[in-house]
Design an enzyme around this catalytic site. Structure first.
Site, short mmCIF file in Angstrom:
data_model
loop_
_atom_site.label_atom_id
_atom_site.label_comp_id
_atom_site.label_asym_id
_atom_site.label_seq_id
_atom_site.Cartn_x
_atom_site.Cartn_y
_atom_site.Cartn_z
N ASP B 93 0.85 -1.20 0.00
CA ASP B 93 0.00 0.00 0.00
C ASP B 93 0.88 1.24 0.00
O ASP B 93 2.10 1.13 -0.08
CB ASP B 93 -1.03 -0.03 1.14
CG ASP B 93 -0.47 0.47 2.47
OD1 ASP B 93 0.77 0.62 2.58
OD2 ASP B 93 -1.26 0.70 3.39
N ASP B 254 -5.03 -5.83 9.14
CA ASP B 254 -3.62 -5.73 9.49
C ASP B 254 -3.51 -4.80 10.69
O ASP B 254 -4.35 -3.93 10.88
CB ASP B 254 -2.82 -5.15 8.32
CG ASP B 254 -3.16 -3.70 8.07
OD1 ASP B 254 -2.54 -2.82 8.70
OD2 ASP B 254 -4.08 -3.43 7.27
#
Ligand code: ZN
Lengths: 373, 407
Positions: B93, B254
């Site tokens: 990301d 996460d």
């Protein structure tokens, strides 16, 4: 009382002008019983007391490990400053035909372990870390050589402290040359450098190496490639690049022969492809300059990361390096970087930025080529 | 439920010498060191999340990677660089929190896709821009213009990202990032992302939200989900609510919090299946700034401090071997704590918490490989090697909790 006793140590009184110094040996474990470690501090009136920095624990650990190793030796004398509560008693039987500047005898020190640091008869001027290491070491005793002098004042002790601690460090080049041929415990920073220095020394000393006698060092005075350029290239590859594959992470050792084969394999192709540029000193060629050695080191890491030593020198590698030819300006002309920036050939310097710029330029050329194929 | 561990270069050195507290002088960072998935058994997560901002640096400063490491990550790809086993997956990301103060995300779609492709990620999240605020009932006209703009920027970049992935015929699985400030705005973002073509959607900006607020959003989103759409919660753990999250289509998340609590939390440093313990603080004399200052100023004798520190470590180790009793350990800890707190008497004592930890000896019954290997060292709050190992232990505890949820 058990904590009050007299130490009688065989000693030599040496005359230096109007001063007297005393050379003797004492068990380092007993040193702290009469010698204080004075640390720099200010009292309530901002008056300076003492003259030393605190113990550097990592440094002490290093010395301690060395002392506990086999065959350890501390030949340098520890230096202490005495107040006038110690006494030197000359031997009764001194031969008459001896020199007059040194007198054998006995140093008498009254030890009182209940005294505070400030009241002890001696202060450590040099050897604080070493004596702390002896104190901490897992050893029953460790006799050390000590040199003592009677100081007139704390100020005098302080100036002695600065004098003994301001000696110049050894030149780096000499250390690099000595390192591979040392044994036993060394400070951590040297342990880390030993393998790279060993590889560099071998590169400079092997006839089959393209670097044969061209790395400047105390024993290769005609060398023109800076030792630091090669050392950095080797270190980098060892830690982050192609040479890592020969390293043993458990003890930090490495397969030196295969590392050497790997390095010689790559750099001999560099020399074949750029023979002129390789033979010139850095001021006439950016290839032998720090910026060239390091950038090509990165190229080596990229092209040979997983290649075993024996398979480094190939036709493919030669073709890859030859494809760089139209895009380099080692000895003349200009570098034309992909972002449009142009630099004169000798404008590149051995700075992290320039190394990065040149590396990414070279890698881009190689990537384009491999995509085209 | 799959758990991704966000990479922040958290490794431990397998050759670290706990008795002398030192590294091998030849140690090479990262390469000789090991990740949690290499040393904690069972493996504590299903995959790793790597942010471009951590690798390449951002406006706020340089990243966590030294230049040569970054070069090697690009060269080797994420699987080889992290030495990931086959079973683990990788997610990339942008690290939106690193540019949260910028007006616009600092990356182009091509740059980000280059990053994902060069590092060979299994999946990559589209570029998003975090909205820092939650107003459940508010429509576009009721909130700050910047929030509206950020949601549109995120959707626009998601559309371009999806197109780029298609155009390049990329092997990277695209994950759309949804932003919002309310259940309705999040739900709308998710619906639009599905229309673009995304079947994996990451919900961003939810870290500051309370659990019931996250649930409110999920309740609004889940009726709109296509049968094959999966949701990922960015930066969220909330184990207690995971089951309910899963009911609403969440399949992965996460978080670093279990790991970071090992050394960031005031109390809950060592996690267990049903609670947490305080780690026993034995700071290094030459590593504790307050103590260092006290020694330099002459207020504390360095020799006394070293002796007290050594006494604590020796007593703790002896206690672990049943050679001394608890009161002796507590006495040693009390002496050292007084020295450490000396200059700042306003700080509170941890002794009562230490007693609780030492009485329970939770590391004795922990099945993880780290507790088995290091024993009481893992419960000592001291230096990065112990603290990170305790963090790795916490990850295994979290993994076990997640596993019981799944069955
Ligand atoms: Zn454990």
């Amino acid at each position: 009382m058990a904590d009050r006793y007299t130490l009688r140590l065989p000693a030599l009184e040496v005359r230096q002008g109007r001063r007297r110094i005393y050379c003797f040996a004492v068990d380092g474990k007993k040193l702290h019983s009469f010698a204080a470690v004075s640390r720099i501090r200010r009292d309530d009136g901002e008056q300076l007391h003492g003259y030393q920095r605190p113990e550097v624990l990592s440094h002490i650990r290093g010395i301690r490990k060395y002392l506990e190793s086999d065959g350890a030796m501390l030949p340098n004398a520890i230096v202490v400053a005495f107040n006038d509560r110690i006494e030197f008693v000359p031997s009764l039987m001194i031969p008459t035909d001896t020199v007059d500047y040194s007198v054998p005898g006995e140093l008498v020190i009254e030890v009182d372990e209940s005294l505070s640091e400030a009241e002890k008869p001696a202060w450590l001027v040099d050897g604080q870390q070493r004596s702390a290491a002896i104190r901490d070491a897992d050893l029953a005793e460790f006799p050390v050589a000590v040199v003592g002098f009677k100081a007139d004042s704390e100020e005098e002790q302080r100036s002695q402290f600065i004098l003994v601690n301001s000696t110049k460090a050894l030149p780096k080049g000499l250390i690099h040359e000595l390192l591979p041929d040392t044994t036993g415990q060394l400070p951590d920073s040297y342990v880390r450098r030993r393998l790279p220095a060993q590889l560099m020394t071998r590169l400079n000393g092997s006839r089959r190496s393209p670097f044969y006698r061209i790395i400047a060092s105390p024993t290769a005075p005609n060398g023109y490639i800076k030792d630091n350029s090669v050392l950095k290239m080797v270190e980098h590859s060892l830690f982050e690049g192609a040479l890592y594959q020969y390293r043993n992470p458990v003890d930090g050792s490495g397969d030196v022969e295969r590392m050497l084969t790997h390095l010689i394999g790559f750099w001999s192709v560099v020399r074949e492809v750029f023979p002129e540029e390789w033979s010139k000193p850095p001021r006439n060629s950016r290839l032998t300059h720090g910026v060239g050695i390091q950038s090509l080191g990165f190229v080596m890491d990229t092209l040979t990361e997983d290649v075993p030593a024996e398979g480094v020198k190939t036709v493919e590698l030669k073709e890859a390096l030859e494809s760089l030819k139209p895009h380099v300006a080692w000895t003349s002309g200009t570098w034309k970087f992909s972002d449009g920036e142009e630099r004169r050939w000798n404008n590149l310097q051995n700075t992290p930025n320039d190394v990065r710029q040149l590396t990414s330029h070279l890698l881009k050329v190689l990537r384009k080529r491999s995509r085209r194929r | 439920m799959k758990f991704y561990f966000p990479d922040s270069q958290d490794l431990v050195s397998p050759t670290y010498d706990f008795i002398n507290d030192e590294y091998l002088p030849t140690r090479v960072r990262q390469r000789d060191d090991v990740y949690a998935h290499e040393v904690a058994k069972p493996s504590p997560y299903d995959g790793i999340l790597v942010s471009k901002a951590i690798v390449d640096g951002s406006m706020k400063g340089s990243g966590k990677y030294a230049a040569p490491q970054r070069a090697r990550l690009y060269r080797l790809g994420v699987r080889k660089f992290f030495r990931l086993p086959e079973s683990m997956s990788s997610l990339g990301d942008c690290g939106a929190f690193n540019y949260v103060d910028e007006e616009h995300p600092p990356y182009t779609v091509d740059e980000v896709l280059d990053f994902y492709e060069e590092c060979d990620f299994d999946a990559g999240v589209s570029i998003d821009h975090v909205i820092f605020g939650y107003m459940p009932g508010a429509g576009e006209s009721d909130v700050d213009d910047a929030w509206v703009k950020r949601r549109h920027i995120s959707l626009e970049l998601a559309e371009k990202f999806y197109a780029a992935v298609q155009e390049r015929d990329s092997a990277v699985e695209p994950v759309g990032a949804a932003q919002g400030w309310s259940p309705a705005s999040y739900a709308d973002s998710v619906a639009r992302l599905q229309n673009i073509g995304y079947r994996r959607i990451a919900l961003g900006g939810m870290v500051p939200l309370k659990t019931h607020e996250i649930l409110a959003c999920l309740e609004e989103i889940s009726p709109l989900l296509l049968p094959d759409t999966q949701l990922h919660l960015l930066g969220i753990t909330r184990v207690d609510s995971m089951e309910r999250f899963a009911d609403h289509g969440v399949t992965s998340f996460d978080s670093t919090s279990a790991f970071r609590q090992a050394f960031m939390d005031d109390r809950n440093n060592y996690h267990t299946a049903d609670g947490a313990y305080t780690a026993v603080r034995v700071p290094q004399v030459d590593g504790n700034p307050a103590l260092k200052r006290a020694i330099l100023s002459g207020a504390v004798s360095q020799r006394d401090a070293i002796a007290a520190e050594r006494n604590c470590l020796a007593a703790l180790r002896d206690y672990d071997k049943d050679n001394v009793d608890l009161d002796e350990v507590m006495a040693a800890l009390a002496v050292y704590e007084t020295l450490v707190l000396g200059s700042t008497p306003t700080k509170k004592s941890y002794l009562a918490h230490y007693r609780r930890t030492l009485e329970a000896r939770p590391w004795k019954s922990c099945p993880c490989a780290l507790c088995k290997e290091h024993g009481i060292e893992i419960a000592i709050f001291r230096g990065t090697e112990r603290n990170k190992r305790r963090g790795f232990h916490n990850l295994t505890v979290l993994e076990a909790k997640m596993r019981t949820l799944a069955t």
